[in-house]
Design an enzyme around this catalytic site. Structure first.
Site, mmCIF file in Angstrom:
data_model
loop_
_atom_site.group_PDB
_atom_site.id
_atom_site.type_symbol
_atom_site.label_atom_id
_atom_site.label_comp_id
_atom_site.label_asym_id
_atom_site.label_seq_id
_atom_site.Cartn_x
_atom_site.Cartn_y
_atom_site.Cartn_z
ATOM 1 N N PRO A 137 11.366 5.651 4.698
ATOM 2 C CA PRO A 137 10.885 6.097 3.308
ATOM 3 C C PRO A 137 10.042 6.036 3.219
ATOM 4 O O PRO A 137 9.304 4.040 3.400
ATOM 5 C CB PRO A 137 11.931 6.004 2.916
ATOM 6 C CG PRO A 137 13.169 5.759 3.577
ATOM 7 C CD PRO A 137 12.882 5.161 4.904
ATOM 8 N N GLU A 138 8.810 6.721 3.017
ATOM 9 C CA GLU A 138 7.385 5.756 2.535
ATOM 10 C C GLU A 138 6.819 6.394 0.765
ATOM 11 O O GLU A 138 8.110 6.803 0.354
ATOM 12 C CB GLU A 138 6.187 5.936 2.701
ATOM 13 C CG GLU A 138 6.211 6.188 4.334
ATOM 14 C CD GLU A 138 4.661 6.742 5.194
ATOM 15 O OE1 GLU A 138 4.011 7.600 4.832
ATOM 16 O OE2 GLU A 138 5.070 7.458 6.231
ATOM 17 N N ARG B 179 -13.821 -5.604 8.954
ATOM 18 C CA ARG B 179 -13.426 -5.550 9.654
ATOM 19 C C ARG B 179 -13.237 -4.666 10.395
ATOM 20 O O ARG B 179 -13.238 -3.726 11.077
ATOM 21 C CB ARG B 179 -11.708 -4.145 9.379
ATOM 22 C CG ARG B 179 -11.240 -5.159 7.325
ATOM 23 C CD ARG B 179 -10.744 -6.726 7.248
ATOM 24 N NE ARG B 179 -10.454 -7.234 6.185
ATOM 25 C CZ ARG B 179 -8.599 -7.253 6.247
ATOM 26 N NH1 ARG B 179 -8.096 -7.290 6.909
ATOM 27 N NH2 ARG B 179 -8.215 -8.337 4.717
ATOM 28 N N HIS C 104 30.046 4.208 6.352
ATOM 29 C CA HIS C 104 28.045 4.004 6.301
ATOM 30 C C HIS C 104 28.255 3.312 4.020
ATOM 31 O O HIS C 104 26.620 3.061 4.253
ATOM 32 C CB HIS C 104 27.793 4.047 6.832
ATOM 33 C CG HIS C 104 27.457 4.045 8.208
ATOM 34 N ND1 HIS C 104 28.141 3.096 9.492
ATOM 35 C CD2 HIS C 104 27.876 5.982 9.475
ATOM 36 C CE1 HIS C 104 27.759 3.653 10.434
ATOM 37 N NE2 HIS C 104 27.836 4.831 9.984
ATOM 38 N N ARG D 257 22.609 2.098 9.839
ATOM 39 C CA ARG D 257 21.698 1.399 10.563
ATOM 40 C C ARG D 257 20.957 -0.381 10.154
ATOM 41 O O ARG D 257 21.464 -0.913 10.903
ATOM 42 C CB ARG D 257 20.313 1.823 10.606
ATOM 43 C CG ARG D 257 19.798 3.365 11.340
ATOM 44 C CD ARG D 257 18.897 3.495 11.967
ATOM 45 N NE ARG D 257 18.926 5.428 12.349
ATOM 46 C CZ ARG D 257 18.447 5.853 12.470
ATOM 47 N NH1 ARG D 257 16.685 5.158 13.021
ATOM 48 N NH2 ARG D 257 17.642 6.859 12.952
#
Length: 283
Positions: A2-3, A162, A100, A119
């Protein structure tokens, strides 16, 4: 994983069941997730009122009345769903498999908040509230992309000199917090910047277009409830819908959405992740 929009969506979904409410008890059904739970976690949570529920980067932070903060990261497949409030407010029908369900928060209001992660790449920790900014997972984070500290002048200074690609720099949580693969691909497309362009060679003018593109993508994704790729669900178990608005992500071989372009979306691998972009529109 998830972002920012997915974590913010979950925060907003959890807030009515958590903020201002007391944790009556917590069930800890295993000794660890990615790392061991903090000592006496269930005991330390019981009887605590949740004063605030915030998001920092991809982390949830629940400030507790006793002076600690519960730090939560969802990992790759973590979900937090709510049940037990008024009918129609939340449901748990689309949660994960019950074997889970590793942590369950029983609220005095009658709500039940279940943390499910098949997971187990997720984590939880308890830290003193005044020391949370120094936590090893939070201390080095850059500014929030939707906050006042993230602007064109800041980003231009952060990228100056950079040699890494612009995509790698935007994924670096020390540069900007919360961005992940999906929304970086989408924002670079909207700004017309190639994901392989060297970050330090992008002009100030183009950086000035990139910052609002990042914010626009994030705001639209939050409004759509995030992107339901693989495991993500909202706090009520529902899917997010921003994936139906992707311009480039996952669209390899399809036409560029710009009507006058005519090129097709390509995919390349960068840092072990798939990058989707238009070779004609993004320079």
């Amino acid at each position: 994983m998830p972002e920012l929009p997915e974590v913010e969506t979950i925060r907003r979904g959890l807030a009515p069941a958590m903020v201002g409410q007391v944790i009556e008890s917590a069930e800890i059904r295993r000794p660890d997730l990615r790392w061991p739970f903090p000592p006496r976690m269930a005991e330390r949570l019981a009887g605590q009122r949740v004063d605030n529920l915030r998001r920092r980067s991809k982390y949830l932070l629940a400030d507790l009345s006793g002076g600690e903060t519960l730090l939560i990261h969802l990992g790759m497949s973590g979900r937090m769903t709510v049940a037990g409030l008024a009918p129609g407010t939340f449901h748990h029908g689309q949660g994960g498999a019950p074997e889970h369900d590793h942590v369950v928060f029983h609220m005095e209001s009658g709500a039940r908040i279940t943390f499910n992660d098949p997971r187990r790449f997720s984590m939880m920790d308890l830290v003193a509230r005044e020391a949370r900014g120094a936590h090893r997972l939070l201390a080095g984070l850059g500014p929030e992309p939707r906050g006042n500290g993230f602007h064109a002048d800041y980003l231009a200074a952060a990228l100056r000199g950079r040699r890494s690609t612009i995509k790698a720099m935007l994924l670096d949580q020390r540069i900007v917090a919360g961005l992940g693969n999906i929304y970086v691909c989408e924002a670079l497309f909207r700004a017309g910047i190639s994901p392989v362009r060297q970050a330090g060679r992008i002009s100030a003018l183009r950086i000035g277009a990139l910052v609002p593109a990042i914010r626009e993508v994030l705001e639209q994704a939050i409004a759509a409830g995030g992107s339901s790729l693989r495991d993500f669900r909202q706090a009520d178990g529902a899917l997010g819908y921003f994936q139906h608005s992707f311009d480039v992500y996952g669209r390899e071989g399809q036409p560029c959405p710009h009507p006058d372009c005519g090129a097709t979306i390509r995919r390349l691998a960068q840092g072990g992740r798939s990058t989707f972009y238009c070779p004609a529109c993004q320079r």
